[in-house]
Design an enzyme around this catalytic site. Structure first.
Site, PDB file in Angstrom:
ATOM      1  N   ASP A  84      -3.203  34.887 148.814  1.00 22.45           N
ATOM      2  CA  ASP A  84      -3.841  33.630 149.214  1.00 22.45           C
ATOM      3  C   ASP A  84      -4.472  32.916 148.018  1.00 22.45           C
ATOM      4  O   ASP A  84      -4.472  31.689 147.943  1.00 22.45           O
ATOM      5  CB  ASP A  84      -4.899  33.891 150.279  1.00 22.45           C
ATOM      6  N   GLY A  85      -5.002  33.690 147.072  1.00 21.90           N
ATOM      7  CA  GLY A  85      -5.620  33.090 145.889  1.00 21.90           C
ATOM      8  C   GLY A  85      -4.633  32.296 145.056  1.00 21.90           C
ATOM      9  O   GLY A  85      -4.995  31.282 144.442  1.00 21.90           O
ATOM     10  N   THR A 116     -11.444  32.403 158.196  1.00 28.97           N
ATOM     11  CA  THR A 116     -11.094  33.831 158.141  1.00 28.97           C
ATOM     12  C   THR A 116     -11.410  34.445 156.783  1.00 28.97           C
ATOM     13  O   THR A 116     -10.971  35.556 156.492  1.00 28.97           O
ATOM     14  CB  THR A 116      -9.590  34.025 158.456  1.00 28.97           C
ATOM     15  N   TYR A 144     -14.669  34.029 153.559  1.00 25.48           N
ATOM     16  CA  TYR A 144     -16.066  34.371 153.285  1.00 25.48           C
ATOM     17  C   TYR A 144     -16.931  34.137 154.521  1.00 25.48           C
ATOM     18  O   TYR A 144     -17.816  34.940 154.848  1.00 25.48           O
ATOM     19  CB  TYR A 144     -16.546  33.525 152.108  1.00 25.48           C
TER      20      TYR A 144
END
Length: 294
Positions: free
Chosen positions: A75-76, A189, A191
């Protein structure tokens, strides 16, 4: 079809799936371009059966007609790719090379089917809205937007901070806490979830405001319309505080006047058949599994 490949770091463990991807792209006769710094990393390790082009900055998206951007990572990597895509509305397909992600949904074992579907145009796109940060002082350069979340946080080991929060100019609350998060449905979904926030489905038209370690235990996350403007005044014993947009951060002070609203443009994620958000939820959160039955 012209596709661009974006990733940040090549790992030896990724050699097999990355090689397979380029083989599949050649078989399906895609015109392929690769992010320059990543191409330099993989050249000694990957055999290219067809020539590949290079792209280096977001300006290449303005010059060339790209159809799909494929990210390799998690995702990053997709969050980083947004800084390249900007407002050019190029659909993004995330191939997951690590742990299961909420955005990078295509697993390594599904690449053959994914490339076949792409080549035949058998996919849809799913819009994800982003948030925009307004500030009286310049921060975050020309990309003051985020797909997941915006946060205001205390720095290091300093004492808790006070964040006076307003919605559309009306006073909401003063949060005595380690910080505050404003998350999109996509970021709900992330932090925010780890701080007790709710899961919000994509396309629901909401922001989630979640305190981080609030001093008052009766303070809870709230869900508001993404048509709202959320503004902040921050104070504390320290002079500097931390502000983040996704994985990027800047130092701010009490002089900064900050407000969050819905961004003027969103992104498009490639949506393949039989891979739904609910499937991803169950897989990521291990819903429906009872380890007592193993």
């Amino acid at each position: 079809m012209q596709v661009v490949i974006y990733s940040q770091v090549f790992k030896e463990d990724d050699r097999g799936p990355v090689q397979e991807l380029f083989n599949l792209l050649a078989i399906e006769k895609f015109s392929t371009y690769v992010y320059g710094p990543y191409l330099e990393q993989i050249r000694p390790h990957i055999n290219f059966s067809r020539d590949v082009g290079i792209f280096d900055t977001h300006l290449d998206f303005r010059i060339k007609k790209f159809d799909i951007l494929i990210t390799l990572g998690g995702d990053g990597t997709i969050l980083s790719a947004l800084l390249m895509v900007k407002n050019y509305q190029i659909p993004i397909l995330g191939i997951n090379l690590g742990r299961l992600g909420f955005l990078a949904r295509v697993e390594k074992t599904k690449m053959v089917e994914a490339m076949r579907l792409l080549a035949r145009g058998r996919f849809e796109t799913e819009r994800r809205d982003m948030l925009y940060l307004e500030s009286n002082l310049p921060i975050f350069g020309d990309t003051p937007y985020a797909l997941n979340d915006f946060t205001l946080l205390k720095r290091d080991t300093s004492s808790m901070i006070t964040i006076h929060t307003y919605i559309n100019g009306a006073y909401l609350n003063s949060y005595w806490a380690d910080g505050i998060i404003v998350a999109t449905p996509t970021g709900s979904t992330g932090y925010s979830l780890s701080c007790g926030g709710p899961i919000v489905f994509p396309g629901s038209g909401n922001f989630v405001v979640t305190p981080v370690a609030p001093h008052n235990l009766n303070v809870r996350p709230i869900v508001i319309s993404d048509d709202a403007v959320v503004s902040f005044q921050i104070e504390g014993r320290a002079e500097n505080f931390l502000s983040t947009l996704d994985s990027r951060f800047e130092t701010v002070t009490a002089v900064h006047e900050l407000a969050v609203r819905k961004n003027d443009f969103g992104i498009e994620l490639v949506k393949l058949p039989e891979i739904t958000f609910m499937d991803t939820l169950r897989g990521k959160l291990n819903w429906g599994e009872d380890r007592r039955n193993h």
